[in-house]
Enzyme design. Structure first.
Site, short mmCIF file in Angstrom:
data_model
loop_
_atom_site.label_atom_id
_atom_site.label_comp_id
_atom_site.label_asym_id
_atom_site.label_seq_id
_atom_site.Cartn_x
_atom_site.Cartn_y
_atom_site.Cartn_z
N GLU A 1 0.89 -1.17 0.00
CA GLU A 1 0.00 0.00 0.00
C GLU A 1 0.92 1.21 0.00
OE1 GLU A 1 -1.39 3.17 0.75
OE2 GLU A 1 -2.08 2.58 2.75
N CYS B 1 -3.15 8.49 3.81
CA CYS B 1 -2.93 7.99 2.44
C CYS B 1 -4.20 8.06 1.61
CB CYS B 1 -2.40 6.55 2.49
SG CYS B 1 -3.47 5.39 3.38
#
Length: 487
Positions: free
Chosen positions: A232, A266
């Site tokens: 990720e 994020c």
């Protein structure tokens, strides 16, 4: 053993000193985990769930303490830290409850030629999972891997960020209270070299959260031993505001999605594309809300400091670069940065090729752009190398627009809502990475599929044998023609 210091990002004060675990230390931890994995995987789903539920209780009862550790290490306000813990507990509960249903044995059809068989598939633990966690959500993000890996029957070796090692140690220590028999969850601390050592230490899978650049290094290190990875690697998420959007809700979502956690999210909102007919009204509402948000270390501040010192320079470069190219700061601007604190900044008229639009800023900033329609908005939203999350505000076309955005996740008429739903997978595409945590997909990521075919009785038509006759072959050809030839 060498050590490193952790500093309070708000004051610069040293708040802890931790060991730098070298390759030999990490390898020893993985060896211990291998033995612990044998114990943990031998438990039933119900037995593991009971222990995970007890761990959840410990975390819930001591949430204020854990929130305090997070606040000191990375500056997150106590209320935000508590919210992060609350969402984590939801995921831990879901993983423990649903692991058996998702991963346990189930029957599958055998097909015409294998009708004399019974077939099952189940998902078995890999063994030892390595997790390299980030600092921005030091509980929620790594626990998206840790909780699901544990529920699936694996042991875990966790390397927290060098900015938040105490948070990682707290999680491992609290787990050991309810599973004292073996080191099922261990923590190793250190800098980048410790993470690299974990990649090479013999883990069966590694889950990483961080930047694309570091993600590539992780993949390269894991590739040496064909260790599969989940990556990720950040995002540059867009929020679309359609003509029929609820502008108050959309403005609130844009400001919270962009500024919460000082923009260090994020899946936070970094870009906003607004239909030209509602643009002025929307920007006015964003300005009003953003001006009420203040960065600071006092109890009244809504957002805290930038936790990673080097990120301040990136934020400054993005803001100043946009302004030099003709953008206008309607909130904040060049003077928004003071030490480790960045006040909310909203930029308009930013050229699409500016770093503020193209690169991940990871600060409390928004770029807001006017578009002629949602087709243009979708094209601009997709004009990035990232593909993590997205948000759409539209009463009539929200779902359609969300599907058209190239991202692993999307929220309609809300922001970041998918992260709080344990049954939904979490992850991205393109440079945002691959693999999924959370939900059934997240459980299966930490397992391998085991297929078993069992013959129940001898077949009337024996095919898997050299004793097969010409008559059998002719019958197979006839069955093929009857079954598939008419399509």
């Amino acid at each position: 053993m060498s050590t490193f210091e952790v500093h309070d990002p708000a004051t610069g004060e040293v708040v802890g000193t931790y060991p730098i675990h070298e390759a030999a230390d990490v390898e020893a931890a993985v060896r211990r985990a291998r033995g612990a994995a044998a114990f943990w995987s031998a438990l039933s789903f119900e037995e593991r769930a009971a222990r995970l539920d007890r761990w959840r209780g410990v975390i819930a009862r001591r949430a204020a303490q854990l929130a305090g550790v997070m606040h000191v290490e990375m500056g997150k306000p106590h209320a935000d830290a508590t919210l992060e813990i609350a969402l984590t507990l939801e995921h831990l509960a879901w993983a423990a409850k649903n692991a058996k249903k998702v991963l346990g044995p189930r029957s599958v059809p055998t097909g015409l030629f294998m009708a004399n068989h019974a077939a099952t598939v189940e998902y078995l633990p890999l063994g030892v999972v390595g997790v390299i966690g980030p600092w921005n959500y030091p509980v929620f993000t790594p626990m998206g891997s840790i909780a699901y890996a544990l529920a699936a029957g694996n042991a875990v070796v966790f390397k927290p960020s060098e900015y938040t090692p105490a948070t990682g140690a707290w999680l491992a220590d609290s787990f050991a209270q309810v599973v004292p028999e073996h080191p099922v969850l261990q923590v190793v601390t250190g800098l980048g070299g410790t993470g690299a050592a974990l990649c090479r230490a013999g883990v069966d899978k590694l889950a990483f959260t961080g930047s694309p650049g570091t993600g590539r290094k992780v993949m390269a290190a894991c590739a040496e031993n064909l260790v599969p990875v989940i990556i990720e690697a950040g995002g540059k998420d867009a929020l679309l505001v359609d003509l029929d959007a609820d502008l108050d809700e959309a403005a609130e979502a844009a400001v919270w999605g962009g500024m919460a956690n000082a923009g260090q999210t994020c899946i936070g909102v970094e870009r906003v594309y607004v239909h030209e007919r509602v643009y002025d009204a929307f920007v006015s509402k964003v300005i009003d809300r953003a001006k009420r948000v203040r960065a600071g270390s006092d109890a009244g501040a809504q957002i805290g400091p930038i936790a990673m010192p080097s990120q301040v320079d990136i934020i400054r470069r993005h803001i100043e670069g946009a302004l030099e190219r003709g953008a206008k700061a309607v909130v904040g601007g060049k003077d928004a940065i003071s030490g480790s604190f960045v006040q909310p900044t909203v930029l308009v008229d930013v050229p699409e090729d500016c770093a503020a639009v193209r690169e991940e800023t990871f600060g409390p900033t928004l770029t807001v752009a006017k578009v002629r329609d949602m087709d243009e908005a979708v094209n601009l939203a997709n004009g990035t190398r990232y593909g993590l999350g997205a948000t759409v505000f539209s009463k009539r076309r929200g779902l359609d627009l969300a599907r058209r955005i190239r991202s692993g996740m999307a929220a309609v008429n809300a922001v970041i809502s998918y992260a709080g739903m344990p049954a939904l997978p979490f992850g991205g595409v393109a440079e945002s990475g691959f693999g999924r945590i959370h939900g059934p997909d997240g459980l299966r990521e930490f397992t391998y599929a085991k297929a078993i075919a069992r013959q129940r009785f001898k077949p009337p038509l024996a095919l898997l044998t050299f004793a097969r006759t010409a008559k059998s072959d002719a019958l197979v050809a006839k069955i093929i023609a009857l079954t598939h030839g008419g399509k």
